[in-house]
Design an enzyme around this catalytic site. Structure first.
Site, PDB file in Angstrom:
ATOM      1  N   SER A  38      61.768  32.383  -4.311  1.00  0.00           N
ATOM      2  CA  SER A  38      60.516  32.320  -3.558  1.00  0.00           C
ATOM      3  C   SER A  38      59.481  31.408  -4.213  1.00  0.00           C
ATOM      4  CB  SER A  38      59.919  33.721  -3.375  1.00  0.00           C
ATOM      5  OG  SER A  38      59.461  34.247  -4.598  1.00  0.00           O
ATOM      6  N   LYS A  87      53.869  35.320  -7.502  1.00  0.00           N
ATOM      7  CA  LYS A  87      53.425  34.432  -6.424  1.00  0.00           C
ATOM      8  C   LYS A  87      52.233  33.608  -6.910  1.00  0.00           C
ATOM      9  CE  LYS A  87      56.287  36.654  -3.702  1.00  0.00           C
ATOM     10  NZ  LYS A  87      57.576  36.050  -3.294  1.00  0.00           N
TER      11      LYS A  87
END
Length: 280
Positions: A38, A87
């Site tokens: 990701s 993230k």
């Protein structure tokens, strides 16, 4: 007695070392593995479990919540506290973020996080803005594998500098395009007026998808600021109407997402829709 004494000394030192280790891990820094893709290509650029990155996470800044847009952070899942995610912060408290379906204002005490590889990321686009209190640390460097050991800029990639009058990101001031590359100001999106450019730099291009717009079917790909990750517009890949073929390979940037050549910003929905404009 000698052996018992030795064992006691070893036990004490191991216990003391464990306490120190836990304290360092909890208060100062820790090393954590990166799973999945990701955050590719910033982290785990190769899809191989044997080459997963291990990163150093520092925690000194947590007491003052000194976050910066673009920071890569580790945080606890807002729905499953034991799960941890890595993230990038793309929106700070009070800022407006354009998601795939709407424009959202980040609440106070929260931030908006997204993965660099948006096609494979579970992030704020799914579970919304996260409380700052869930952040557990900031990623500062890769410590494994050996060939990737380095102090990273964490995806703050090389930025092309443009000479002349430019349109730039309203969040991080990264230049996108020269005024000479502006083709038209007569486009419109659901958030207001938009500009069509011949060339745009310092953006990453997302997955291609088919969209029906006011001027017909198009295949487009969203574009994101390479520095802060903000969604700023889209690129026309294919136009299916003959009259719209001139748009292929060109870029739309939403007006309220940029600073103009004079450094001024624009308000969302400040203009009325225009005839012949494009919107979803």
């Amino acid at each position: 007695m000698g052996i018992q004494n030795l064992l006691w000394q070893v036990t004490k030192k191991a216990f003391t070392g464990g306490i120190i280790g836990v304290t360092i891990s909890d208060r100062c820094c820790s090393v954590v593995p990166v799973r999945g893709d990701s955050m590719s290509p910033t982290l785990n650029p190769q899809r191989n479990s044997y080459l997963d990155d291990y990163v150093l996470v520092e925690k000194f800044f947590l007491q003052d919540y000194k976050f910066v847009r673009g920071d890569v952070v580790v945080f606890s899942s807002p729905t499953h506290f034991k799960d941890k995610y890595i993230k990038r912060i793309v929106g700070l408290p009070g800022e407006w973020i354009s998601s795939s379906r709407d424009v959202i204002r980040v609440p106070e005490g929260h931030c908006w996080v997204e993965g660099d590889n948006k096609a494979s990321s579970l992030d704020s686009r799914t579970f919304g803005p996260i409380p700052l209190g869930l952040i557990r640390g900031r990623v500062t460097s890769v410590v494994w594998p050996p060939q990737r050991v380095d102090l990273l800029k964490m995806g703050r990639l090389f930025v092309i500098d443009l000479q002349g009058e430019t349109y730039s990101c309203k969040h991080c001031h990264t230049p996108f395009a020269l005024t000479d590359d502006l083709i038209s100001k007569s486009f419109h999106c659901k958030h207001g007026r938009a500009y069509l450019f011949e060339n745009v730099v310092n953006v990453t291009v997302g997955e291609m998808e088919h969209r029906i717009m006011m001027t017909g079917w198009h295949t487009v790909a969203d574009i994101f600021c390479v520095c802060c990750g903000s969604l700023v517009g889209w690129k026309y890949e294919i136009a299916y109407e003959k009259s719209q073929k001139y748009k292929e390979g060109k870029f739309i940037i939403e007006r309220f997402k940029v600073l103009g050549p004079d450094g001024g910003g624009y308000d969302m929905n400040e203009d009325e829709p225009m005839i012949g404009s494009d919107e979803e």
